[in-house]
Structures are given as C-alpha cells and as structure tokens.
Design a protein around this motif. Structure first.
Motif, PDB file in Angstrom:
ATOM      1  N   GLN A 231      -1.851   8.168   3.157  1.00 54.61           N
ATOM      2  CA  GLN A 231      -2.373   6.155   2.444  1.00 54.61           C
ATOM      3  C   GLN A 231      -2.578   6.242   1.789  1.00 54.61           C
ATOM      4  O   GLN A 231      -3.329   6.845   0.600  1.00 54.61           O
TER       5      GLN A 231
ATOM      6  N   THR B 159      10.186   4.740   0.655  1.00 56.60           N
ATOM      7  CA  THR B 159       8.862   4.656   0.322  1.00 56.60           C
ATOM      8  C   THR B 159       8.912   6.126   0.192  1.00 56.60           C
ATOM      9  O   THR B 159       9.580   7.244   1.404  1.00 56.60           O
TER      10      THR B 159
ATOM     11  N   GLY C  91       3.472   6.673   1.616  1.00 51.54           N
ATOM     12  CA  GLY C  91       2.498   5.633   2.249  1.00 51.54           C
ATOM     13  C   GLY C  91       3.387   5.231   3.263  1.00 51.54           C
ATOM     14  O   GLY C  91       4.085   5.710   3.228  1.00 51.54           O
ATOM     15  N   SER C  92       2.531   3.937   4.307  1.00 48.47           N
ATOM     16  CA  SER C  92       3.468   3.387   5.020  1.00 48.47           C
ATOM     17  C   SER C  92       3.085   2.195   4.964  1.00 48.47           C
ATOM     18  O   SER C  92       2.629   1.706   6.097  1.00 48.47           O
ATOM     19  N   PRO C  93       4.320   1.367   4.957  1.00 48.06           N
ATOM     20  CA  PRO C  93       3.957  -0.270   4.954  1.00 48.06           C
ATOM     21  C   PRO C  93       3.891  -0.549   6.075  1.00 48.06           C
ATOM     22  O   PRO C  93       4.634  -0.170   6.948  1.00 48.06           O
TER      23      PRO C  93
ATOM     24  N   TRP D 177      -3.071  -0.006   5.517  1.00 45.51           N
ATOM     25  CA  TRP D 177      -3.867   0.975   4.182  1.00 45.51           C
ATOM     26  C   TRP D 177      -4.740   2.209   4.550  1.00 45.51           C
ATOM     27  O   TRP D 177      -5.094   1.551   5.597  1.00 45.51           O
TER      28      TRP D 177
ATOM     29  N   HIS E 257       0.799  -1.361  -0.203  1.00 43.23           N
ATOM     30  CA  HIS E 257       0.055   0.223  -0.321  1.00 43.23           C
ATOM     31  C   HIS E 257       0.985   1.418  -0.450  1.00 43.23           C
ATOM     32  O   HIS E 257       0.587   2.074   0.801  1.00 43.23           O
ATOM     33  N   CYS E 258       2.178   1.514  -1.008  1.00 34.23           N
ATOM     34  CA  CYS E 258       2.626   2.157  -0.686  1.00 34.23           C
ATOM     35  C   CYS E 258       3.771   2.314  -2.276  1.00 34.23           C
ATOM     36  O   CYS E 258       3.445   1.843  -2.921  1.00 34.23           O
TER      37      CYS E 258
ATOM     38  N   THR F 224       4.220   9.534   3.558  1.00 36.93           N
ATOM     39  CA  THR F 224       3.846   8.487   4.467  1.00 36.93           C
ATOM     40  C   THR F 224       3.031   9.218   5.241  1.00 36.93           C
ATOM     41  O   THR F 224       2.766   7.907   5.889  1.00 36.93           O
TER      42      THR F 224
ATOM     43  N   ARG G  88       7.360   3.503  -3.801  1.00 37.40           N
ATOM     44  CA  ARG G  88       8.023   3.061  -3.801  1.00 37.40           C
ATOM     45  C   ARG G  88       9.085   3.864  -5.211  1.00 37.40           C
ATOM     46  O   ARG G  88       8.566   3.848  -6.482  1.00 37.40           O
TER      47      ARG G  88
END
Length: 142
Positions: A87, A68, A71-73, A76, A56-57, A84, A59
C-alpha cells in the motif's frame, strides 16, 4: 445472493470511477484512467512506470497495456508486500537503480520505498505510520 454480489460490484466500480482508477487490473493505454500521475520513470526494457498518486499505486505501461504493479487502487495505506498487497499513500517520484529496482517517494507516508525486480515492496527509509516531524531511519540498501 447474486443480487447482493452485483450491487457490491457496481458500488466498487462507481468508487473506482470516482477517483479515476480503471475498473480492471489492466487496460489498453488509450482507455486507462489515472488520478494525478505525478512521477514517471522508464525501465531499461522500455516499460514506463507511473506514480499514480491519487490512486495510491504504481502503474506500468508495457506493449500498449496499462497494469497496476504495486498498490491496490483506490486504497491508500502504508504496507510493505508483494505487488497489490503493498500500500502507498500518494506516491510522487520514481527512479531506477542500475539493478532495475524502482524507488518510490511515498509522499503522504513520508517514506522512500523500494520495488524489487520481482515486485516486492519494502520501506528503504522512513518509518511506516510515523507522525510528522519524527526522525527517519535508514535501512541498509541491499
């Protein structure tokens, strides 16, 4: 107190490994872990961007380092924000415009997202947290 912090760190590391995320914000390209990388786009400077759908990010590979950028793996969700703080929920497709903005097809949110050159994520089309089958609205492209 330190024992609890160590347990928390180990639990977070195990959760990341389970979904395939790397356990650091950045990693050498040869040791980075992805989870269903479904989209790829190359910036004019040669940086490679990947829609890491299962994490859910978004890269970036630059100079042999994977980081990254949005998003913040493995979390989600559906939030606009910088880097980050944003989402995604299953990003799959990527494309750049002539100004260097990156557009993301955020499949499970049923939205099209825009990442500006300074890393700010906004929703370009669709409505975050919408129910399936609802009419989508288009926000003005800037």
């Amino acid at each position: 107190m330190e024992a609890n912090a160590e347990k928390q760190r180990l639990a977070e590391d195990a959760a990341r490994e389970k979904v395939g995320a790397d356990d650091m914000p950045t990693a050498q390209a040869g040791s980075a872990q992805f989870n269903s990388p479904l989209g790829i786009a190359v910036a004019t400077n040669g940086d490679v961007f990947i829609a890491d759908s299962g994490n859910h990010c978004i890269r970036r590979i630059s100079g042999g380092v994977v980081s990254t950028c949005a998003g913040s793996p493995p979390i989600w969700g559906s939030a606009d924000g910088a880097g980050t703080n944003a989402q995604f929920n299953g990003p799959v497709g990527l494309a750049f415009d002539a100004r260097g903005n990156l557009f993301v097809s955020d499949a499970n949110n049923d939205t099209i997202r825009k990442i500006t050159t300074n890393g700010v994520v906004t929703t370009l089309a669709g409505a975050l947290n919408q129910a399936f089958g609802r009419t989508m609205s288009l926000r003005q492209y800037q």
